[in-house]
Design a protein around this motif. Structure first.
Motif: not given
Length: 450
Positions: A109-118, A124-127, A144-148, A157-164
């Motif tokens: 969840t915290l990593l998503s703001s550093c390298i984007g949710t995608t 992390l999905v495969r590990p 819950f993986f999708i949720f968070m 951050t603006p990197i996290g998600d395109p709207p930002l």
């Protein structure tokens, strides 16, 4: 061309969503083989009537604008992250336990703001699937993986998600989104606590069935293969940042302030910043494959199925949702939405089914016309901090409400399906979000936006 189009042109969009929801349940094999034909049918059912009503030129312009300036960068980014993340594998004696799963979800969840949710989702999905491969009951983990990781984590951050990123391009400071950290932490505590008790119950059922991880020396064998691919991941993140900053530089603007690019048709232009972003991402994907041993992809059970499915379905979604976006742009400023809690729900509800980036922009622009004298000064007007917070949270958080609400949602579902996890159906997933997310959003409204 008329500014307000008839609502019946939204029927193809609704029809395609209905097919995505229903066909895997009633004709799964047929659906897997014929997705391109179904997508083409619904796309034509929008394009042809639109051409009849507004002219072939306007129809071609609308489709090209959508495909080149929205879909192309979307799918290239997804493709690049899919390739690079597929060349990184986590190996070790880790057993998927409730505590470890919570820790991984919190980290992701915290990593998503550093390298984007995608990026975080693909990394992390495969590990996560590997660590829990021994378990039978793990559907809740991927939901819950999708949720968070795939959604809420991208709010800082603006990197996290395109709207930002779009907000950043319109004058919102890069690090302003860190103001959303208390809301994110608040939601993490609630949602991850719920997940922990659900996962613990499922974990105990698996143990009771006699299932256990195949671990000979717990915690003694951990390594990351393909770690050099982090360089290419950074390249992709840099490309995303450039796509948000280059359009504001004078050298990329003409005398009228429009972003320079390759003229395609009428007003359709593939901008130079977009081309630079695409080239960097494709180069990163190419170098990732050239420099990584094929055995790593084999360990990851890497296939092209997930990205192919997303590419096919989302080109249809992007094309057929254009009438809905046009209606939103026409009626958005006249909906009487003037309070933060109203903005939170309006932005979020529409972001659940439409692209959350244009939805964010519509309500950001609407908020800029409300006459605030204090708050965040942007290129669309002054917006109160509470209002901007509500719009940002609605766009990012509520993308988790459906599989199509945010780019990585469907990708995580596809990869999970490929790895034997029985994910909820389209409507089944919405039930999960209604049960576990919407109550949290109601609490968010009462605590932060009233």
């Amino acid at each position: 061309m008329e500014t307000i189009i008839p609502a019946w042109l939204c029927i193809p969009f609704a029809g395609l969503l209905l097919c995505i929801a229903v066909m895997p349940l009633v004709k799964a094999t047929w659906w897997e083989k014929n997705q391109p034909l179904v997508v083409a049918m619904w796309s034509l059912l929008f394009v042809i009537p639109y051409a009849v009503k507004y002219g072939v030129g306007d129809s071609v312009e609308t489709v090209l604008e959508c495909v080149l300036n929205d879909y192309l960068t979307f799918i290239i980014l997804l493709f690049g992250l899919f390739c690079v993340a597929g060349n990184i594998t986590l190996e070790g004696d880790f057993a998927g336990s409730p505590r470890l799963n919570v820790a991984v979800l919190a980290f992701g969840t915290l990593l998503s703001s550093c390298i984007g949710t995608t990026g975080a989702s693909m990394l992390l999905v495969r590990p996560v699937l590997k660590m829990n491969a021994w378990r039978r009951n793990k559907r809740q983990l991927m939901v819950f993986f999708i949720f968070m990781v795939s959604n809420m984590g991208g709010c800082l951050t603006p990197i996290g998600d395109p709207p930002l990123l779009m907000g950043f391009m319109r004058g919102v400071p890069f690090f302003w989104s860190l103001h959303l950290l208390p809301i994110l932490l608040f939601n993490m505590v609630i949602i991850l606590s719920i997940f922990y008790f659900m996962d613990r119950r499922a974990y105990r059922k698996d143990i009771a069935r006699g299932l256990k991880p195949d671990i000979s020396k717990p915690g003694t064998d951990f390594r990351i293969s393909g770690l050099h691919n982090v360089i290419f991941l950074v390249m992709i993140v840099a490309a995303v940042i450039l796509s948000g900053t280059l359009p504001n530089m004078p050298m990329f603007q003409d005398a009228s302030g429009n972003v320079r690019g390759l003229h395609i048709f009428r007003e359709v232009t593939l901008t130079y910043p977009a081309i630079i972003e695409i080239v960097i991402i494709l180069l990163a994907a190419y170098l990732s494959f050239k420099t990584t041993d094929e055995s790593i992809r084999t360990k990851n059970h890497f296939t092209w199925g997930a990205i192919q499915e997303v590419a096919v379905l989302f080109v249809g979604i992007f094309i057929t949702m254009q009438p809905a976006l046009m209606l939103l742009k026409s009626y958005g400023p006249n909906l009487g939405i003037t309070k933060p809690f109203q903005m939170f729900w309006a932005t979020g509800a529409l972001s659940s089914f439409l692209d959350n980036t244009p939805t964010y922009l519509v309500f950001l622009t609407t908020a800029g016309t409300l006459g605030f004298t204090k708050g965040m000064v942007t290129s669309v007007g002054t917006i109160s901090v509470k209002m901007l917070t509500a719009i940002s949270c609605g766009a990012v958080f509520m993308g988790a409400n459906t599989y199509i609400g945010n780019a990585p949602n469907f990708m995580v579902k596809s990869i999970s399906d490929e790895n034997g996890v029985r994910m909820p159906s389209f409507f089944g997933y919405i039930i999960w979000s209604l049960l576990f997310l919407v109550p949290v959003f109601i609490i968010d409204m009462l605590v932060f936006f009233i």
